[in-house]
Scaffold this motif. Structure first.
Motif, PDB file in Angstrom:
ATOM      1  N   LEU A 126      13.216   2.384  47.357  1.00  0.00           N
ATOM      2  CA  LEU A 126      13.620   2.047  45.992  1.00  0.00           C
ATOM      3  C   LEU A 126      14.866   1.162  46.011  1.00  0.00           C
ATOM      4  O   LEU A 126      14.970   0.189  45.273  1.00  0.00           O
ATOM      5  CB  LEU A 126      13.888   3.304  45.176  1.00  0.00           C
ATOM      6  N   LEU A 127      15.817   1.511  46.892  1.00  0.00           N
ATOM      7  CA  LEU A 127      17.052   0.724  46.951  1.00  0.00           C
ATOM      8  C   LEU A 127      16.745  -0.689  47.422  1.00  0.00           C
ATOM      9  O   LEU A 127      17.354  -1.650  46.967  1.00  0.00           O
ATOM     10  CB  LEU A 127      18.049   1.367  47.904  1.00  0.00           C
ATOM     11  N   ARG A 128      15.799  -0.819  48.338  1.00  0.00           N
ATOM     12  CA  ARG A 128      15.481  -2.150  48.850  1.00  0.00           C
ATOM     13  C   ARG A 128      14.860  -3.034  47.768  1.00  0.00           C
ATOM     14  O   ARG A 128      14.865  -4.255  47.877  1.00  0.00           O
ATOM     15  CB  ARG A 128      14.532  -2.047  50.053  1.00  0.00           C
ATOM     16  N   LYS A 129      14.314  -2.393  46.743  1.00  0.00           N
ATOM     17  CA  LYS A 129      13.705  -3.186  45.663  1.00  0.00           C
ATOM     18  C   LYS A 129      14.734  -3.693  44.658  1.00  0.00           C
ATOM     19  O   LYS A 129      14.457  -4.588  43.875  1.00  0.00           O
ATOM     20  CB  LYS A 129      12.652  -2.330  44.936  1.00  0.00           C
ATOM     21  N   VAL A 130      15.942  -3.103  44.678  1.00  0.00           N
ATOM     22  CA  VAL A 130      16.980  -3.538  43.730  1.00  0.00           C
ATOM     23  C   VAL A 130      17.511  -4.896  44.183  1.00  0.00           C
ATOM     24  O   VAL A 130      17.820  -5.073  45.364  1.00  0.00           O
ATOM     25  CB  VAL A 130      18.120  -2.511  43.681  1.00  0.00           C
ATOM     26  N   PRO A 131      17.588  -5.883  43.269  1.00  0.00           N
ATOM     27  CA  PRO A 131      17.998  -7.233  43.679  1.00  0.00           C
ATOM     28  C   PRO A 131      19.400  -7.284  44.302  1.00  0.00           C
ATOM     29  O   PRO A 131      19.632  -8.078  45.203  1.00  0.00           O
ATOM     30  CB  PRO A 131      17.973  -8.028  42.370  1.00  0.00           C
ATOM     31  N   LEU A 132      20.325  -6.462  43.801  1.00  0.00           N
ATOM     32  CA  LEU A 132      21.674  -6.499  44.387  1.00  0.00           C
ATOM     33  C   LEU A 132      22.214  -5.072  44.501  1.00  0.00           C
ATOM     34  O   LEU A 132      22.361  -4.376  43.497  1.00  0.00           O
ATOM     35  CB  LEU A 132      22.618  -7.353  43.520  1.00  0.00           C
ATOM     36  N   VAL A 133      22.467  -4.674  45.736  1.00  0.00           N
ATOM     37  CA  VAL A 133      23.111  -3.372  45.965  1.00  0.00           C
ATOM     38  C   VAL A 133      24.440  -3.636  46.646  1.00  0.00           C
ATOM     39  O   VAL A 133      24.496  -4.296  47.676  1.00  0.00           O
ATOM     40  CB  VAL A 133      22.233  -2.457  46.850  1.00  0.00           C
TER      41      VAL A 133
END
Lengths: 998, 215
Positions: A416-423
């Motif tokens: 899920l985190l990898r799908k967020v455009p900017l972490v």
């Protein structure tokens, strides 16, 4: 397996076999494969080498003075700065000791209204984080070193786009109660149309807040006032060890139980719990219940209290055994306290009902000036995960938490985190979450930062930098201001906030500058805070909880006193600190009661498989007396990525074994069994247990360094006395003589009275009744005295180096146990057995009663350690690794770093004694009582340790050592220790307690 | 006959060896003893001039001795208290004045080469002062005790022990030399004596406990 029910104290279920084993490895002379010629050859080489080494020239040393010396700094003198501890969210007051520009020791701030001078083990150890070589020193972009310019450019571009698109920005943090930081995050998020600050705590108390929202209409964490309570009933809340604010609670708890001050009665403490916690070990009455019974037991107690108050509250089941507790609570209504640590809002609501019915709100629980120490909302965390699942989040900032480690289902979460455009992560170290983040913008260590904290409404404390930043890191508030295109130094941001928000809330100081200066000096300020008005109690929100007994095993995930939620798992001091109850180091494990272990046919160090709903763990077993029979307890905080660093921690030699397990880490992460259901993080779960048929060695110190007098060595005419002595409260109050009397008898003396102590005569008093076993002193001693870390394998060989250990004793049959904690360090015996056997006079007595250890004279025969009845001497088997210049900056320059082959032990912090004496002489006044505090005394939240001059009849230590509770450990062997112990005071004798709840 | 010659030769050799060794015996010392150590310093600072001729008090520069365990080397800023004005010796100034008068010109500004090092360290280069170029001066430590010894200047200064008792006649030294052996035996002897006869006419309590210095 079980022990006899006598009043004997014991340390381990395997006693006496294990306890009698003074030498962990068998001594076998035939193993030595040296022949005479080989020996002579080696000896000749050694002597030749020694002679040659003596011829070398001394190294040239430089003395580099300042160009312009700052006024307040004198090389060689310590400067103390007031600040606030950021080891956890409790925010205790600190005095940071700085020598020549580097911070070397943290001391509790005695002026701080909450922590009152104490500091816990985690706080003490947190200074090592400052000099950690693996702390990030640059910003990272996709794992590669980057520059702040690059990070700022890309982050600001992305934010600009997100703002235009109306994308969702989420700021995920643990509890943030610093007013400046809270405002800074709020202001930052205000720029975005869809932005939210999501707070969760890995050790959540969210249910308490949720329950107050239900019953009192306001989502707050009450400020618990243990000092005001005459009766304390706790359900699974380890408030002396790990719960919310342990230092503050320990100090408050102790002030309500102090037998030396004129309070009519010490408070009475009942602990209902499933595993044996530190708090349970201090309880006057301890009742084992399964975690599933907490709600039902609370309900029955509520019914009993309600009946007395004439309120209706239904409960099913037998209430007979709770009757005396309810009676006590009712008798102390208005100043009693019921606390519950369960993450169950229904149970918490019942708990609120009891406190409300007893009229405790406003006295022992403050919700008008509530605590801010834990503000997490698990429900919002669940919402965030849902949003991530839907791919709705555009930008995610992560501060102070490590969700890929803290929470279960980390693989899915990582996706899920990898799908967020900017972490963007602000982690200080490259943890699991930071590894997946696009950017890591490392925050300063808190000792490099400006900031503030508001642990309790109206009590605000400052953080000030005590050292220049060691890396190219940037404070979070500076990053936020930079990304708002208004870059400002953290100092300005904090000062500005204080000028506009904090300063107007006080009336004492008229000018801001004087207010600011005073707060920077004191570290803490109490505001004239307008308390929030109390809301009406909503009784309808409280529902009785039916009994739900099951015969399944229940898993209890608990924080350990040393490691808590695992954010400090980089810290070798905390790993090597023995757990206060199990005494295991360097591992987590599955605690089972003796009966449960018997049923599962497992013994200690056998690995069991714990099968939960979503995950399976394999952990070694520790048999824990006093635990509920259907409970398996596992500590959180282990097995994180940051423990991989300990792979080559231990000294290297032929038989060395690594500190880490096969997976390259220390312990196993138990968070995969944590459940986030119904908007609450749940630390209990039904599990299946099964022996895995493997073994995993554990490094447990509980049977190392046993002290006792064998029956055959009992002194003629004297009787062998127990190491732990206790007295009943009634007996103590009648004030004739506390505890069992032992016959006095004449001793033959080796030494005449030809060594009078004419000047000072240093001594120590340790109150066993106050000591909670929290082990803050152990770490404080380690920091102060440059004690090395030895690693798991060396601990298994009984070679731990702690100068101060806490012996934990049990009493009882192995199922219901009572616990005593006894800090044990060098007793500075007047007739020290170590001194008479040293062939080189490396350990001798001083004119002030100190047993001195002279490192440069010691040749390492170890005769002294063998002859020490208290087993407190430690031998340097190795030159323990001190290769990092950065990490060596934490060393105390006033204490010699010992080399291989040298014996060492507690010195009563002689460097502090010398400093205080010389400083007093410089100022032309006598050494004041209390001016010398050894590191252990300084940090003790309970004030259990008092050091001073016995030649001064008015000193506190003299007064305490005249107490009727005083005794000496191993008094019968006539070594005349300088350390006196004060007997435990039990409010119930073991017999009556047994009857009370069968 | 032969054997008596050999005996004579051997005996002479032995006497010669003993005499040579005896002459060198004063150089034989315990490892770590640096008595007589006189390292070259980065700036040829003269204690003879400052402490001897000009009678600057020891504590003016080594003020740490009153407040701290270390007497310390003075910060360059302390030097600048005077050397902000005094840039070279009086003799050199007078000679330049003389010369300038003869040549009928303004006297040139003179800076001694040793003081130039101080100004450089402060970043006060004559042409272009640049504080960012400041570099602390790395003096070589003369009196160096082992790491397991904790000597405290405060206590001795307070008791009235003169600096020269341990450091020797520094006011006569052009370059500082370790005057005493600074060995433990030497320390303890002095402590014993001080307990008997006092220091500067006052009775003192000079402890000879190990933990006075070793911890």
């Amino acid at each position: 397996m079980t022990k006899d029910t006598t009043d004997q104290y014991w340390k381990s279920l395997n006693e006496p076999q294990a306890a009698g084993d003074e030498f962990p490895e068998p001594l076998d002379a035939t193993r030595v494969g040296f022949r005479r010629r080989e020996f002579l050859r080696a000896a000749g080489f050694v002597f030749g080498g020694a002679a040659l080494s003596g011829c070398g020239k001394a190294p040239v040393e430089r003395a580099i003075p300042f160009l312009d010396k700052p006024e307040e700094i004198t090389p060689g003198r310590a400067v103390y700065y007031a600040s606030t501890c950021d080891g956890c969210t409790a925010a205790c007051g600190l005095l940071v000791k700085c020598r020549d520009g580097r911070s070397i020791k943290l001391e509790g701030d005695p002026q701080h209204p909450l922590s009152r001078g104490g500091l816990c083990a985690v706080g003490q150890a947190s200074i090592l984080g400052l000099y950690d070589t693996q702390r990030l020193r640059h910003p990272l972009r996709r794992g590669q070193p980057s520059s702040w310019e690059e990070v700022d450019r890309i982050v600001m571009e992305t934010l600009e786009r997100v703002r235009a698109d109306g994308g969702a920005v989420r700021f995920l943090t643990n509890t943030v109660h610093g007013p400046t930081m809270r405002t800074a995050i709020g202001d930052f998020l205000a720029d975005f149309p869809d932005a939210r600050h999501v707070v969760y705590d890995p050790l959540s108390s969210s249910a308490i807040l949720d329950a107050h929202e239900r019953t009192h209409g306001v989502r707050v964490l009450p400020h618990y006032r243990f000092d005001q309570a005459r009766v304390i009933v706790s359900f699974d809340a380890d408030f002396l060890g790990t719960w919310i604010s342990p230092v503050e609670f320990t100090a408050a708890y102790q002030s309500g139980r102090n037998l030396e001050v004129a309070r009519p009665e010490p408070s009475y403490h009942v602990q209902f719990e499933s595993r044996l916690s530190l708090t349970g070990s201090k309880a006057d009455e301890r009742i084992r219940i399964a975690p599933g019974e907490v709600g039902a037991t609370l309900t029955r107690l509520a019914a009993l209290v309600a009946r007395r108050a004439g309120v209706s509250f239904e409960a099913s089941g037998s209430t007979e055994e709770l009757e005396p507790i309810a009676q006590r609570l009712w008798g102390a209504r208005g100043d009693s306290l019921v606390v519950c640590g369960a993450q169950d809002a229904d149970a918490q609501a019942v708990c609120n009902f009891i406190n409300q019915t007893l009229g405790n709100y406003g006295i022992t629980l403050d919700i008008e000036e509530p605590s801010h120490q834990l503000q997490g909302s698990d429900r919002e965390l669940a919402t965030l995960i849902q949003e991530l699942d839907q791919g709705r989040v555009s930008v995610l900032f992560i501060v102070g938490v490590n969700p890929l480690y803290d929470l279960s289902g980390s693989e899915r979460l990582e996706e899920l985190l990898r799908k967020v455009p900017l972490v963007v992560s602000f982690a200080e170290r490259l943890d699991e979450t930071a590894e997946t983040a696009h950017f890591v913008c490392p925050d300063h260590h808190y000792l490099e930062s400006w900031g503030d904290r508001e642990p309790v409404a109206g009590t605000v404390s400052l953080l000030q930098p005590c050292i220049r930043p060691l890396g190219d890191t940037r404070q979070l508030i500076e990053s936020l201001s930079a990304w708002r295109s208004a870059p400002k130094a953290a100092h300005e941001v904090v000062q500005e906030h204080w000028r506009t928000h904090i300063f107007p809330q006080q009336a004492e100081q008229v000018s801001f500058q004087s207010f600011w200066d005073k707060t920077v000096r004191d570290g803490c300020v109490k505001l004239d805070h307008a308390p929030a008005p109390a809301r009406q109690f909503n009784a309808a929100a409280v529902q009785p909880i039916p009994s739900a007994t099951s015969n399944e095993f229940t898993l209890v995930l608990y924080p350990k006193v040393g490691l808590r939620d695992g954010r400090h798992a980089y810290n070798p001091w905390l790993h090597e600190l023995p757990d206060p109850i199990t005494k295991v180091t360097w591992d987590n494990y599955a605690c089972l009661s003796p009966l449960a272990a018997q049923q599962l046919r497992v013994s200690e160090e056998d690995v069991i498989r714990i099968k939960g709903a979503s995950s399976v763990l394999e952990l070694p077993v520790v048999i824990q007396p006093g635990q509920h029979d259907r409970v398996v307890a596992v500590a959180l905080g282990y097995g994180g990525k940051i423990t991989e660093r300990f792979a080559d921690l231990a000294p290297r030699w032929l038989e060395a074994k690594p500190t880490v397990a096969e997976n390259g880490r220390v312990g196993t992460n138990s968070a995969p069994l944590l459940e986030l259901s119904g908007g609450t993080l749940r630390y209990v779960a039904a599990v299946e247990l099964q022996a895995a048929g493997k073994r995993h060695p554990l490094a447990c110190t509980q049977v190392h360094h046993n002290i006792r007098v064998p029956e055959n060595l009992a002194p003629p005419g004297g009787e062998v006395r127990p190491v732990i002595q206790e007295t009943a409260l009634a007996e103590h109050q009648s004030n004739v003589r506390s505890g069992k009397e032992y016959s006095e008898h004449e001793h033959a003396d080796l030494w005449g009275e030809d060594h009078p102590f004419t000047g000072h005569r240093w001594a120590m008093a340790i109150d066993l009744n106050a000591c909670t076993g929290c082990s803050a002193c152990v770490v404080a001693c380690q920091v102060e005295n440059n004690t090395p870390v030895v690693g798991k394998d060396e601990v298994r060989r009984s070679r731990e180096m702690h100068w101060l250990r806490i012996d934990r004793y049990y009493q009882g049959d192995g199922n219901d146990v009572r616990v005593a904690h006894q800090p044990m360090m060098c007793q500075h015996c007047e007739h020290a057995p170590c001194e008479t056997v040293c062939p080189v006079l490396a350990t001798v007595h001083s004119e002030e009663g100190l047993n001195q250890q002279v490192y440069n004279r010691c040749v390492g025969t170890r005769y002294c350690a063998n002859n020490c009845p208290y087993k407190v001497r430690r031998f340097n088997w190795f030159d323990y690794p001190r290769n990092s210049t950065l990490e060596n900056m934490v060393l105390n320059p006033d204490v010699t770093v010992r080399s291989r082959g040298v014996m060492e032990k507690c010195t009563f912090c002689v460097q502090r004694i010398q400093e205080a004496k010389i400083e007093a002489r410089r100022q032309g006044k006598p050494v004041e009582d209390g001016a010398i505090q050894p590191a252990c005394q300084q940090t003790c939240p309970a004030g259990a340790i008092v050091f001073g001059d016995l030649n001064d009849p008015d000193s506190r230590v003299s007064q305490l050592l005249r107490s009727s509770r005083r005794y000496q450990v191993l008094e019968e062997i006539n070594v005349r220790p300088s350390v006196g112990y004060l007997r435990l005071v039990r409010q119930q004798s073991p017999a009556t307690e047994g009857e009370a709840h069968g | 006959m032969k054997s008596s010659i050999a005996t004579i030769v051997l005996a002479t050799g032995l006497v010669f060896a003993v005499l040579t060794l005896a002459a060198r015996l004063s150089d034989v010392r315990l490892p770590g003893n640096q008595q007589g150590y006189e390292p070259v310093q980065p700036i040829a600072y003269s204690h003879r001039l400052h402490a001897g001729e000009l009678q600057v008090d020891c504590l003016y520069c080594h003020s740490g001795a009153e407040q701290s365990r270390h007497a310390g080397v003075p910060p360059a800023g302390v030097c600048m208290n005077c050397h902000g004005f005094v840039t070279t010796s009086l003799g050199a100034l007078r000679a330049e004045d003389e010369l300038a008068k003869q040549e009928g010109r303004e006297p040139r500004k003179l800076i001694s080469p040793e003081l130039a090092k101080l100004y450089n360290a402060m970043g006060l280069d004559e042409r272009k002062p640049d504080p960012s170029q400041a570099q602390p001066i790395a003096w070589t430590k003369v009196h160096n005790l082992p790491d397991f010894v904790y000597f405290d200047h405060r206590a001795h200064q307070q008791a009235g022990v003169r600096c020269q008792t341990c450091h020797g006649p520094v006011e006569t030294m052009e370059r500082v030399r370790q005057f005493e052996s600074l060995s433990m035996g030497w320390c303890v002897n002095c402590h014993r004596q001080a307990n008997e006869i006092g220091v500067a006419g006052k009775p003192v309590n000079a402890s000879i406990d190990c933990a006075t210095c070793h911890y």
